[in-house]
Write an enzyme that holds these catalytic residues in place. Structure first.
Site, mmCIF file in Angstrom:
data_model
loop_
_atom_site.group_PDB
_atom_site.id
_atom_site.type_symbol
_atom_site.label_atom_id
_atom_site.label_comp_id
_atom_site.label_asym_id
_atom_site.label_seq_id
_atom_site.Cartn_x
_atom_site.Cartn_y
_atom_site.Cartn_z
ATOM 1 N N ARG A 266 0.867 -1.177 0.000
ATOM 2 C CA ARG A 266 0.000 0.000 0.000
ATOM 3 C C ARG A 266 0.900 1.222 0.000
ATOM 4 O O ARG A 266 1.497 1.553 1.031
ATOM 5 C CB ARG A 266 -0.883 -0.037 1.256
ATOM 6 N N HIS A 270 -3.599 4.333 4.808
ATOM 7 C CA HIS A 270 -4.753 3.438 4.894
ATOM 8 C C HIS A 270 -5.982 4.132 4.309
ATOM 9 O O HIS A 270 -6.693 3.599 3.477
ATOM 10 C CB HIS A 270 -4.989 3.035 6.346
ATOM 11 N N TYR A 279 4.304 5.190 11.386
ATOM 12 C CA TYR A 279 4.623 3.776 11.575
ATOM 13 C C TYR A 279 5.518 3.171 10.511
ATOM 14 O O TYR A 279 5.860 2.007 10.598
ATOM 15 C CB TYR A 279 3.331 2.946 11.716
#
Lengths: 375, 336
Positions: A266, A270, A279
Site C-alpha cells: 500500500r 490506509h 509507523y
C-alpha cells in the site's frame, strides 16, 4: 498439503515460492506452470492491462485530491495495488460474482462501475453506489473479512444450482486474523465451493505490519484448510492474471476453492485520515517504488517492441477521460432528501418505522410552515 | 385439524416451505442426519436431500455469513442456531450484514432469511442453553423478531417468516416443544393472521397482561386463577416483538387502564421496558396505574436448580397484576 495432494491439484508451486512472470525491471521469466494461463495475452492485451492500471491510478489520485478539497468525506487509496486488482479482475468471467472489501476500486472499475457510483459512498451521499446484480459485484464491506463468508455462501449456491460461475472474495492481510475469513475457508473447503480467496497482502493493516497477523507466508494457511495456496507477486499484473485464471478455472471445474496471496504494497495511507509516517519510513516506501506495478509492465512493453509513444498517449487520454468523468460525476451526485433516511430499512411495510417516519415528517413540516409564516 | 406437538408443527411448517419453494434451504448444526438436537428438522434431509437441509461446520458466524451469500444469490435460507446462548458468534453477521444489507444496498439486495433460535429456560439445562436474547435483536433496525407460543401459530408463523422478504429472528420457546395442540395442516397463508399482529388469547376487563413465547401459557393460567378471585385479566400474546402491534395493546389498555408485561428476559432495556414506555406515551390519559414489568432478574442465567427463582411464574405474574391493580402485593409496604 502433502505432495500427493499437490499432485492432485496440479500445483507444483509451494506456497512460499513467489510466482513472478515479470520482475521489477520488466524482464519476463519463464514459468512452465503458469505460462500456459497467459499464453493468449498478446501485446494488445498487455497494452490494455497497462492502460487500465494507469487509469485506476489516476482515478485514485483524483479521488484523494477531491477528499483534500472537501468533496469526499474519506478515501482509501489503492495506489500500489493496481496490478493485484487489475490482473485478478481481468481473470473474471462476466457471470462470476465479486465480494470485496473497501479498497477494491480497480475491481469495481473493471466491473463497469462508474466513477460517480464509486464515489457516492465516500462522499457520504449514499449507502452504496451500484446495483450488485448489474455489476456482478456485491457492495463493498467495511467490516473486515465479513464478505469472505458471503462469497462462500454464494459459491455453495452456485454449486447446488450446477452453475459454471465462481465467486471471488477480496480481503487484506489483516483480515486473515478475523474469524470470518477462517470460517469461510472451512466452509469453502467442506463444501468444495467454487470460490477463490484473493488476499492482497499489502503489508499493512492501518499501522500494523503483516508480521503481527502471521509469522509465516499467509498462503501457507491454505494448507491447513485443505486447499492449494499460492503466493504471487502482486505487483506483476501478468502473474496475478495467470494465477487467478488458474484458481477460477479449477473452481469452475468443481475442484474447489483456492487461496491466493498477492504480495503487494500500500503506497499511500490506509485512508486519507491516516498518517503512515507514524509507523513506517520513507526507505520502506522507496524500496517498493522500485517494484512499481505500472513501471515494470511499461518496461516489458517497451522491450517487446510496442509503440510506447502511442501506448503512453492512449493511456493518458483514457486516464484524462476517466478523471474528467469523475470530476463531473462528483458534483452531479445529488444530496439525499432528508426523508430518504428511512428508505429501504425493510423490504416490506413496517408499522413501527412508518410511524417514526410520519412523525419526523411532521417535525420537518413545522419548519416549512414557519418559513411561510415569516414571509 | 390434527393434534401435534409444537416441535412437530414447526417441522411440518418447514416441510411445507421446502416443498412449496425450491429456494428454501435449511442450514445448521446437526439438523440433517440427526434431525436437530430437538428433532425439529427430523426427516427433512432424507426427504429433500443434503443440498436443501444442510449440516454445517460448527460455526454460527459461518452459518449466517454463508446464508447471506445464498440470499445474495436468491435463496431463502432458514438457519438454525442450536441454542439461544450460541447465537453470539453470529452477532456481527446478523447485525452488520443480515439486518443492514437491504438498507446498505439501497433496496437492491434482499435478505429473506429466517434465523430460528430455540429460546428461554425452564428445562434444567446447562449454561448458555436457556437464554432470552430477544432485546439485542429488537434493538436492531432491519430485523423482524417473532416469538410464537403454540403449535397452530408455530406451523403458520414459520411459513410466514420464510415467506417474508425481510430477515426474521424466529424465537421458539423450547420448553413448549412437547406441548400438543390442534393444527390445521391445510392452513392457507393467505387466510392466516399476519405474523405482525398480536392475539388476544384471554378476554378480560381489569388489567392487560402482555407476554410472548413460553409465558403465554403461564399468563393464561394466571388469568384462570385470577378469575376465581374476581379479577379479570386480558392476556395478549404479542407474537411479533419487532415491530410490536401497538394497536391491539392500546385498544385493550384503553379499556382496562392497567398494563403488565411479562418476559423471561431481564428487565433492563428489555421488550417490557419498550412496551411500558410506548404505552405510557400513547395511553397516558387512560392509565390508572404505572405499567408493571414482571421479568427475569438482570443476572446471567442461573444454574438449573436456581432457575425457578429467576423465571417469572404464575404467582409472580399475579403479584405483578396485584401491583397494577393496587391490591395488596409484595411491594405494598415499599410503595407505601
Amino acid at each position: 498439503m502433502t505432495p500427493s495432494d499437490r499432485e492432485a491439484t496440479g500445483l507444483l508451486t509451494r506456497p512460499d515460492d513467489l510466482v513472478r512472470l515479470l520482475d521489477a525491471t520488466g524482464r519476463r521469466h519463464a514459468n512452465p506452470e503458469f505460462d500456459p494461463w497467459v499464453a493468449d495475452v498478446d501485446v494488445d492485451a498487455l497494452v490494455d492491462l497497462h492502460r487500465e492500471m494507469v487509469v485506476v491510478r489516476r482515478l485514485d489520485a483524483e479521488a484523494t485530491a477531491l477528499q483534500r478539497q472537501g468533496e469526499l468525506a474519506l478515501w482509501p487509496p489503492l495506489a500500489g495495488q493496481e496490478a493485484a486488482q487489475i490482473g485478478s479482475a481481468r481473470a473474471l468471467h462476466d457471470d462470476d460474482f465479486v465480494f470485496s472489501s473497501y479498497r477494491e476500486h480497480a475491481i469495481a472499475w473493471l466491473r463497469g462501475v462508474r466513477p460517480d457510483e464509486l464515489l457516492s459512498v465516500w462522499r457520504g451521499a449514499a449507502a452504496s453506489g451500484w446495483d450488485p446484480y448489474e455489476k456482478r459485484m456485491a457492495i463493498p464491506n467495511i467490516i473486515i473479512g465479513a464478505q469472505s463468508l458471503h462469497a462462500v455462501g454464494w459459491a455453495m449456491g452456485a454449486k447446488w444450482e450446477a452453475s459454471s460461475a465462481a465467486s471471488i472474495a477480496y480481503f487484506g492481510d489483516g483480515a486473515t486474523s478475523e474469524g470470518d475469513v477462517n470460517e469461510a475457508l472451512v466452509f469453502a473447503s467442506s463444501f468444495d465451493a467454487p470460490v477463490v480467496f484473493f488476499c492482497q497482502n499489502n503489508g499493512w493493516a492501518i499501522s500494523e505490519p503483516v508480521g503481527l497477523q502471521s509469522k509465516q507466508p499467509l498462503a501457507r494457511r491454505a494448507d491447513g484448510f485443505g486447499m492449494p495456496g499460492i503466493r504471487v507477486d502482486g505487483n506483476d499484473v501478468l502473474a496475478v492474471l495467470a494465477v487467478t485464471r488458474w484458481a477460477l478455472d479449477r473452481a469452475r471445474r468443481g475442484e474447489g476453492p483456492a487461496f491466493i496471496e498477492a504480495v503487494t504494497y500500500r503506497m499511500g495511507p490506509h485512508t486519507t485520515a491516516d498518517d503512515p509516517k507514524r509507523y513506517r519510513t520513507d526507505d520502506d516506501l522507496a524500496e517498493w517504488r522500485e517494484r512499481d506495478p505500472i513501471t515494470r509492465l511499461h518496461a516489458f512493453l517497451a522491450a517487446s517492441g510496442a509503440d510506447m509513444e502511442a501506448v503512453d498517449a492512449d493511456a493518458k487520454a483514457a486516464a484524462d477521460r476517466a478523471a474528467a468523468e469523475l470530476r463531473a460525476g462528483i458534483t452531479a451526485i445529488p444530496d439525499p432528501e432528508p426523508m430518504s433516511v428511512f428508505d429501504h430499512v425493510y423490504a416490506e411495510p413496517n408499522s413501527h418505522l412508518e410511524r417514526q417516519r410520519d412523525r419526523y415528517a411532521r417535525y420537518l413540516a413545522m419548519f416549512d410552515e414557519s418559513a411561510e409564516g415569516a414571509r | 385439524m390434527t393434534t401435534i406437538t409444537f416441535g412437530k408443527a414447526i417441522n411440518e411448517g418447514l416441510r411445507r416451505a421446502l416443498a412449496d419453494d425450491d429456494t428454501v434451504v435449511l442450514m445448521g448444526e446437526d439438523i440433517g442426519t440427526l434431525g436437530g438436537v430437538f428433532r425439529i428438522t427430523d426427516g427433512l434431509k432424507a426427504e429433500f436431500g443434503e443440498h436443501r437441509v444442510v449440516d454445517t461446520p460448527l460455526s454460527e458466524a459461518g452459518i449466517v455469513g454463508t446464508a447471506v451469500g445464498l440470499a445474495y444469490r436468491g435463496f431463502r435460507p432458514v438457519v438454525e442456531i442450536q441454542f439461544d446462548g450460541f447465537v453470539y458468534p453470529a452477532f456481527d453477521q446478523i447485525v452488520a450484514q443480515v439486518a443492514k444489507l437491504h438498507y446498505r444496498s439501497r433496496g437492491t439486495v434482499r435478505m429473506p432469511m429466517v434465523i430460528r433460535i430455540p429460546f428461554g429456560g425452564g428445562i434444567g439445562a446447562a449454561e448458555h442453553h436457556s437464554e432470552s436474547p430477544e432485546a439485542y435483536f429488537t434493538h436492531t433496525a432491519g430485523l423482524r423478531v417473532i416469538a410464537c407460543s403454540n403449535p397452530a401459530d408455530a406451523y403458520v408463523m414459520i411459513r410466514q417468516a420464510i415467506a417474508s422478504d425481510d430477515p426474521v429472528v424466529f424465537l421458539e420457546p423450547k420448553r413448549r416443544y412437547h406441548v400438543k395442540g390442534e393444527v390445521d395442516l391445510e392452513a392457507n397463508l393467505a387466510d392466516a393472521r399476519p405474523m405482525g399482529v398480536a392475539t388476544t388469547v384471554a378476554a378480560g376487563d381489569d388489567v392487560t397482561l402482555v407476554t410472548y413465547g413460553a409465558l403465554v401459557q403461564t399468563a393464561k393460567d394466571a388469568a384462570t386463577a385470577a378469575a376465581e378471585d374476581d379479577v379479570s385479566i386480558e392476556v395478549i400474546d404479542l407474537r411479533s416483538l419487532a415491530p410490536v402491534d401497538y394497536a391491539t395493546i392500546e385498544a385493550s389498555v384503553r379499556r382496562t387502564g392497567r398494563l403488565v408485561v411479562a418476559h423471561e428476559a431481564g428487565e433492563q432495556g428489555g421488550v417490557g421496558a419498550e412496551i411500558a414506555a410506548s404505552i405510557t406515551e400513547r395511553c397516558f390519559d387512560f392509565l390508572e396505574a404505572a405499567p408493571v414489568r414482571v421479568t427475569g432478574h438482570d443476572i446471567p442465567y442461573p444454574p438449573a436448580k436456581l432457575e425457578q427463582y429467576h423465571l417469572p411464574d404464575l404467582d409472580r405474574i399475579l403479584d405483578g397484576v396485584d401491583r397494577a391493580l393496587g391490591r395488596p402485593n409484595s411491594l405494598s409496604e415499599v410503595d407505601a
